[in-house]
Design an enzyme around this catalytic site. Sequence first.
Site, mmCIF file in Angstrom:
data_model
loop_
_atom_site.group_PDB
_atom_site.id
_atom_site.type_symbol
_atom_site.label_atom_id
_atom_site.label_comp_id
_atom_site.label_asym_id
_atom_site.label_seq_id
_atom_site.Cartn_x
_atom_site.Cartn_y
_atom_site.Cartn_z
ATOM 1 N N ILE A 133 23.313 36.400 32.545
ATOM 2 C CA ILE A 133 24.538 35.869 33.173
ATOM 3 C C ILE A 133 24.416 35.972 34.692
ATOM 4 C CG2 ILE A 133 27.059 36.051 33.251
ATOM 5 C CD1 ILE A 133 26.730 37.887 30.687
ATOM 6 N N CYS A 134 24.734 34.875 35.359
ATOM 7 C CA CYS A 134 24.866 34.919 36.818
ATOM 8 C C CYS A 134 26.139 34.128 37.148
ATOM 9 C CB CYS A 134 23.613 34.385 37.518
ATOM 10 S SG CYS A 134 23.220 32.660 37.202
ATOM 11 N N GLY A 135 26.288 33.663 38.380
ATOM 12 C CA GLY A 135 27.524 32.958 38.728
ATOM 13 C C GLY A 135 27.671 31.640 37.992
#
Length: 148
Positions: free
Chosen positions: A61-63
């Site tokens: 998960i990232c932005g």
Amino acid sequence: MIIIGTDHAGFELKEYIKKILEEERIEYIDVTPEYVKDDDYTDMTESVCLEVKDNNMGIAICGTGIGSSMFANKFRGIRAAVCYDKYTAEMTRKDNNANVLCLGGRTDIGKDINKIKEIVITFIKTNFSNENRHIRRLNKMTEIESRR
Ligand code: RB5
């Protein structure tokens, strides 16, 4: 077994996904248990990908989910996909045999807990179709790794 990790932009989402996994009694390893302000999505993606083997999967998960998917796909044997609904989660398992699900903690989907649950469960529970045409296409992906 699911290997899960996030950068600073997805920490809350990662914690929520862990609850889903616990409810579903799916075992996981969290490679980013501590929130680190301004950490790099590349580092956690690497930690996730190095732990993903033939019989397990990763969630990175990232932005946006995009940076982590771009980086994850540099690793041999990793097929990472950004999914934004049930359909994409299902099809990337059936057709692409994706083994890393990438999500964006700052996206509309990343903030919609019901949609996230649907995506995560669908991704984990859907099997690769094993159809010849998809095997052929995946073999082409493996071949290209040695061409550049
Ligand atoms: C971090 O601020 C953000 O750039 C990162 O999480 C991600 O969205 C990159 O693709």
